[in-house]
Enzyme design. Structure first.
Site, PDB file in Angstrom:
ATOM      1  N   HIS A 197     -30.250  54.149  35.621  1.00 19.81           N
ATOM      2  CA  HIS A 197     -29.880  53.435  34.531  1.00 19.81           C
ATOM      3  C   HIS A 197     -30.921  53.879  33.252  1.00 19.81           C
ATOM      4  CE1 HIS A 197     -27.828  51.035  31.474  1.00 19.81           C
ATOM      5  NE2 HIS A 197     -28.069  49.984  31.674  1.00 19.81           N
TER       6      HIS A 197
ATOM      7  N   CYS B 135     -27.297  48.513  26.278  1.00 24.42           N
ATOM      8  CA  CYS B 135     -27.139  49.633  27.297  1.00 24.42           C
ATOM      9  C   CYS B 135     -25.823  50.386  27.085  1.00 24.42           C
ATOM     10  CB  CYS B 135     -26.849  48.949  28.638  1.00 24.42           C
ATOM     11  SG  CYS B 135     -28.057  47.613  28.841  1.00 24.42           S
TER      12      CYS B 135
END
Ligand SMILES: [Zn+2]
Lengths: 385, 146
Positions: free
Chosen positions: A333, A83
């Site tokens: 996200h 991420c």
């Protein structure tokens, strides 16, 4: 080492984008960043792409992006740090310029997460941890952060209401961000009533998968001045650290040692302390992650993250306003895009362009982008002279 | 043989594959570096301290203390029919750490951080192929009793 700055940034709105390929999303961010920088593509000498390959059917994404951006034969490659892949790309571009190899480099963070079938998502979910010793027990990403949350509650008395308060704040600011996926205020009661995902975390403690892309254009100080750029935001502190993949090797289950190490590097390089950070974008993949970030970054003491949100320390007007773009929680996200989007947000804050979400007069800001459960962490201090 | 380990296996090949055979036989094994004596759990073939390549399995008693846990409601592929299930991370008295499901003698309702537990080797008896794992149980629970 040459000072490196951001001369332009742009991003797509985050959310479900069933109308576009990932390279089409990248082009939207690229077009916006060029327009913002006021430069033509010919000044951009190289590209770095941050993305996580497992989500895309297209293999070797940088190739197709560089082609679609019409930038061949200039160099391009992928950086992967889960991420935090977007921040890894930013760091790589910064290194290319600081090393004197290039003067102007584009960073593209992108991810299309909604193309996968539910079964494919469930299969990917099952491989987030150490696949040798942990995944065989059905561990999940929320599961790991839930175990951090449980330990944080045990050691410091952090409450589910305090976790929910983080989601409430991020939805509050996300509602004012036209790029955010969820643009609705929520209440603590609504967050607490949401379905359990992995106790003590429920749906409103978790960010959502999304599609999106973000782009920043970096230039060395000399090149930026030669091009007449006068609203540059400088990358003055660049921190980066790692930690074990396996939760079994973690000595600390209430914070991320990689975040503390990266923050210490970034503060030292920029010549600032936590006190000087006027606005921050932190990695709130789960509400507990934002609470731990307050502590790891030194915005409050260890164990004081719950009281910090209770006292509205991370709202505008508080000591350290955090995630005024809605954070991962409300903005969405798209994992490869996130670190670059955080950078876009802090650039906009330091230029004073954020309207109702603006921290008045902010000149020093920070990004905190975590990969996985802290296997990677990038903390950067940005400054507007 | 390491494909035996875990309900779902992503990792059939490893230098410590013998771990799964031992587990099937009711023994929980760590590793001891033949060169420097470092003991590791989970076991590992390559010593991080002295870089030695030779190791010997060493049996663990399996007593430990819960350091954190969660009840997973949204499960990944292969675990859909088993939700909710509770996993805990345990610090082993003999060093190292493991992650496992809570077994029948350790109901989630009474589970607490700091609680003493016993790690017990288990077979998934509802699986046709051989599938081994271990569970966290109340102290005093032995392999024969589960
Ligand atoms: Zn050794």
């Amino acid at each position: 080492m040459a000072r490196v700055g951001i001369i332009g940034c742009g991003q797509t709105a985050f959310g479900r984008r069933s109308d576009a390929t990932v390279q089409e999303l990248a082009f939207e961010a690229w077009r916006a960043a060029l327009a913002d920088a006021g430069v033509e593509p010919d000044v951009v000498e190289a590209t770095v792409v941050g993305s996580v390959p497992e989500y895309h059917k297209q293999r070797s994404l940088p190739g197709v992006i560089q082609e679609y951006l019409n930038l061949n034969p200039r160099p391009v490659w992928l950086t992967e740090a889960a991420c935090a892949s977007g921040s890894a790309a930013l760091r790589t571009a910064w290194l290319e310029i600081a090393a004197g190899v290039h003067d102007v480099v584009a960073v593209i963070g992108c991810q299309k997460m909604t193309e996968l079938e539910t079964a494919e998502i469930l299969a990917l979910m099952g491989r987030v941890g150490d696949v040798q010793w942990e995944s065989g027990f059905g561990t999940t990403f929320p599961g790991y952060y839930a175990m951090f949350a449980r330990r944080h509650m045990h050691e410091f008395g952090t409450t589910s209401d305090q976790l929910a308060a983080v989601a409430v704040k991020n939805h509050h600011y996300g509602a004012a961000n036209p790029k955010a996926m969820f643009r609705k205020e929520i209440t603590v009661a609504k967050a607490r009533a949401s379905e359990e995902v992995s106790a003590p975390l429920s749906v409103y403690d978790c960010c959502a998968n999304a599609d999106g892309a973000a782009c920043v254009i970096l230039a060395g100080e000399r090149a930026a001045r030669a091009m007449g750029k006068d609203r540059v935001v400088w990358l003055d502190g660049m921190g980066c650290a790692s930690d074990s993949m396996s939760v079994l090797r973690r000595t600390d289950l209430t914070g991320l040692p990689s975040a503390r190490a990266a923050a210490a590097q970034a503060y030292a390089m920029a010549g600032v302390t936590a006190k000087d950070i006027q606005v921050a974008d932190v990695h709130d993949c789960f509400t507990i992650a934002e609470i731990m970030a307050y502590e790891d970054l030194g915005f409050c003491g260890r164990g004081e993250g719950g009281p910090f949100i209770d006292a509205r320390g991370s709202y505008i007007g508080g000591a350290h306003p955090v995630n005024l773009d809605g954070g991962l929680k409300a903005k969405g996200h798209p994992i490869g895009a996130t670190g670059v989007s955080m950078t876009c947000e802090i650039v906009s804050q330091l230029r004073g362009e954020c309207g109702p979400r603006q921290v008045p007069g902010a000149s020093v800001g920070l990004t905190h982008n975590v990969g996985g459960i802290g296997q990677y962490c990038f903390v950067n201090v940005l400054r507007r002279d | 043989m390491f494909a035996w380990f875990g309900l779902v296996s992503f990792c059939p090949h490893t230098k410590v594959a013998g771990f799964a055979q031992h587990l099937k036989d009711g023994r929980l094994m760590g590793s001891r570096c033949d060169a420097c004596g470092r003991v590791s759990f989970p076991p590992r073939a390559d010593c991080p301290d002295c870089r030695g390549a030779e190791f010997t399995f060493t049996e663990y008693g399996g007593a430990g203390t819960v350091v954190t846990y969660t009840r997973i409601a949204a499960a990944p592929a292969g675990f859909e029919g088993r939700t909710p299930f509770t996993i805990g991370v345990v610090d082993l008295d003999e060093g190292g750490r493991l992650l496992a499901w809570c077994g029948e003698t350790l109901p989630e309702a009474g589970l607490q951080i700091g609680q003493r537990v016993q790690v017990v080797p288990r077979l998934f008896e509802d699986c046709e192929e051989i599938k081994v794992h271990y569970t966290l149980e109340a102290p005093g629970t032995t392999w024969a009793k589960v």
